[in-house]
Design an enzyme around this catalytic site. Sequence first.
Site, PDB file in Angstrom:
ATOM      1  N   TYR A   1       0.783  -1.291  -0.163  1.00 45.40           N
ATOM      2  CA  TYR A   1      -0.075   0.097  -0.092  1.00 45.40           C
ATOM      3  C   TYR A   1       0.844   1.298   0.020  1.00 45.40           C
ATOM      4  CZ  TYR A   1      -3.476   3.489   1.373  1.00 45.40           C
ATOM      5  OH  TYR A   1      -4.247   4.424   1.259  1.00 45.40           O
TER       6      TYR A   1
ATOM      7  N   ASP B   1       9.099   2.563   0.355  1.00 41.57           N
ATOM      8  CA  ASP B   1       8.339   3.166   1.068  1.00 41.57           C
ATOM      9  C   ASP B   1       8.060   2.735   2.483  1.00 41.57           C
ATOM     10  OD1 ASP B   1       5.914   4.505   1.872  1.00 41.57           O
ATOM     11  OD2 ASP B   1       4.532   3.598   0.432  1.00 41.57           O
TER      12      ASP B   1
ATOM     13  N   LYS C   1       3.870   8.910   8.925  1.00 42.21           N
ATOM     14  CA  LYS C   1       3.526   8.506  10.278  1.00 42.21           C
ATOM     15  C   LYS C   1       4.396   8.949  11.242  1.00 42.21           C
ATOM     16  CE  LYS C   1       0.283   5.014   8.276  1.00 42.21           C
ATOM     17  NZ  LYS C   1       0.617   4.405   7.170  1.00 42.21           N
TER      18      LYS C   1
HETATM   19  C1  PLP Z   1      -0.026   4.947   5.693  1.00 40.53           C
HETATM   20  C2  PLP Z   1       1.020   4.821   4.439  1.00 40.53           C
HETATM   21  C3  PLP Z   1       0.785   5.397   3.386  1.00 40.53           C
HETATM   22  C4  PLP Z   1      -0.006   6.793   3.158  1.00 40.53           C
HETATM   23  O1  PLP Z   1       0.193   7.805   4.124  1.00 40.53           O
HETATM   24  P1  PLP Z   1      -1.034   8.637   4.319  1.00 40.53           P
HETATM   25  O2  PLP Z   1      -0.268   9.642   5.491  1.00 40.53           O
HETATM   26  O3  PLP Z   1      -2.127   7.770   4.869  1.00 40.53           O
HETATM   27  O4  PLP Z   1      -1.414   9.590   3.113  1.00 40.53           O
HETATM   28  C5  PLP Z   1       1.714   5.324   2.247  1.00 40.53           C
HETATM   29  N1  PLP Z   1       2.552   4.302   2.287  1.00 40.53           N
HETATM   30  C6  PLP Z   1       2.637   3.325   3.219  1.00 40.53           C
HETATM   31  C7  PLP Z   1       3.742   2.321   3.384  1.00 40.53           C
HETATM   32  C8  PLP Z   1       1.732   3.502   4.384  1.00 40.53           C
HETATM   33  O5  PLP Z   1       1.637   2.597   5.568  1.00 40.53           O
END
Ligand code: PLP
Length: 441
Positions: free
Chosen positions: A155, A254, A282
Amino acid sequence: MAKKTATASNSFSRAKSDAWFERAQQRIPGGVNSPVRACKSVNGKPIFFAKASGAHFTDVDGNTFIDFCMSWGPLILGHADPEVVAEVQAAATRGLSYGACHPGETAMAEAILEAFPPYEQVRLTSSGTEAVMTALRLVRGATGRPLIVKFEGGYHGHSDGLLVKAGSGLITGAQPGAEASSQGIPKEIAGLTISLPFGDLAEVEKLFAFHGSRIAAIILEPLPANNGLLMQTPEFLAGLRRITTQYGSLLIFDEVISGFRLHSGGYGALAGVLPDLVTLGKIVGGGMPIGAVVGPTKLMSLLAPVGPVYQAGTLSGNPVSIAAGLKTLEKLKNPAVYAHIAALGARLEAKLADAKIPWLRVRRIGSIVWPYFVEGPLPTRADEISPLAIERYNAMYNAVLDAGVYMPPSAYEVMFLSAAHAEAHVDELAAALIAAARAVA
Ligand SMILES: *Cc1c(COP(=O)(O)O)cnc(C)c1O
């Protein structure tokens, strides 16, 4: 005043949460601002939070729960850490947004880079989604190539090009692209993303052999934690590094979840694989909105205003977010934090094992805990996840909640342990899970 803790099944009222949910649904699609919060997959209804502190939150009905969702990852220090809150309060009195330069931005970039050697520059955004969007534009700008490769079950936020699922499988055909996993994404856009199964280097090789010269980058969570915890081998990550280098493509890790989660740095460093760009979010915002793209000057200087790749944000580098993030990163320099949360994870595993229910177990790394309620091999790709494990989690969810323990309202999401959790909290989680497991068995 004694805390009202939900202890016996359905012993607490949710009348106010239910009323707020009714009202929310009138004015907010589905009553929620992010879909999984609707608790549909666990056959529940959202609990409306009133306040939170440490390991707990209290709902609008006055019930208190131990939180193991922790806002989906940012709250590694727990809710409303007093030192973080003090910094936020002080920052707020100095102005909520400047839309202009301030020293905190550079301090934040320096704090991130200290934990992410050997990168050189950081661009801040307001969310992880935005950080990933920026990284993708950057790799396309740098390579002049259109295609992006991701993995099924990874994701990367909700931007168009990443809400895709595997296509009909013809990765060697003329049109390799994936299908959109949401309405509203033109197939021309979804078609620029290719989605492969995790862990299969041969598939990656095959794809690059046909389309390598058109692939700008591979993006993945090096520690995939958004579709269960689908841990990959260092060899897989190293293989992606090798293949992308061979074809002149770039590699993006990511690390929006994994950044600062297992140590003061990224998962790439632990696996011994360095991508070209890292995306963060985060934890680096300490509970406030943030995202970051981290990379070498050579790539980062392609971003406007130095280079031709445009990117901007009214609230980027927001001083209040930065205040929360800087204090959080400072506190995470203390390795005792990571030792504490990893020990809690080990304790949870031991407690569950004591119950001698063979399928009652978790997949865990450090403080990331994925309940995976089935015996047999642990999945490393999305299509290996057992439907029975999902069914069991969903069947047990509301009993655990009734015991005063809040888990993520989806079997595909991981739990997060925080510095504010203590052994007693983990013991309550284990006890609630064991009781619920016995009831469904
Ligand atoms: C949470 C998350 C996102 C998206 O971040 P948001 O602040 O919710 O837009 C992207 N990549 C990963 C791996 C995530 O866990």
